[in-house]
Design a protein around this motif. Sequence first.
Motif, PDB file in Angstrom:
ATOM      1  N   PRO A   1       0.796  -1.238   0.000  1.00  0.00           N
ATOM      2  CA  PRO A   1       0.000   0.000   0.000  1.00  0.00           C
ATOM      3  C   PRO A   1       0.830   1.291   0.000  1.00  0.00           C
ATOM      4  O   PRO A   1       0.402   2.289  -0.553  1.00  0.00           O
TER       5      PRO A   1
ATOM      6  N   TRP B   1       2.013   4.377  -6.458  1.00  0.00           N
ATOM      7  CA  TRP B   1       1.108   5.497  -6.154  1.00  0.00           C
ATOM      8  C   TRP B   1       1.251   6.588  -7.216  1.00  0.00           C
ATOM      9  O   TRP B   1       0.264   7.055  -7.784  1.00  0.00           O
TER      10      TRP B   1
ATOM     11  N   SER C   1      -3.569   7.348   2.118  1.00  0.00           N
ATOM     12  CA  SER C   1      -3.140   6.444   1.045  1.00  0.00           C
ATOM     13  C   SER C   1      -1.802   6.854   0.430  1.00  0.00           C
ATOM     14  O   SER C   1      -1.240   6.116  -0.372  1.00  0.00           O
TER      15      SER C   1
END
Length: 193
Positions: free
Chosen positions: A99, A105, A130
């Motif tokens: 993550p 990302w 996030s």
Amino acid sequence: DATVAIAFISHRTKEWVAYGRTMSGVLARAPEHPVLVEYYAYFLACTGQTAKAIEDQNKALRLEAFTPRLYAEQSWFLWADDRLDEAEALLARSRELWPGYYWSWFNLFWILAFTGRAPAAIAMKQDIASRPAGIPADDFDLIEQAARTLDTRNAAGADAAAPVLAASSTRTFDVTGRCGVPDTALALTVNVT
């Protein structure tokens, strides 16, 4: 091992034809070596052989499935080959597994921003939980401004994201030693209007 060392040394010269030959020879001896397969896929992508790069990167992913960098690289290759659904699915899988991995990302952010979905990219930036850790908040503000500019086509936003140059002025970026630009290059000129 020695075959990896040869490939790394050869790659650093940025002589793409020689590198391609070297890698082909090394891969003939070690066709299942995940690092060699990955580097060859990167070489293929840098030399415009995207479909073959995707094929080889898929092989690298099969050989070394739990390496987040491979997912991020493959998303670039898929994006370059206009296979956005696959790129996004791969990045979604990467973000499930890791993550906080920064490369996945940012790849997803830019895919969204540059494919007409800037509001979704901006929403990603605003979801602080996030975001990848360790990156200054100002960097996120800067990319948000770039995404807002892409969304609104507002020139004032572009000025904030990348200040306008005065007429006849230049902006210099070091690109030598990066994808396709040899270390020995003296200049690369790009006209952005």
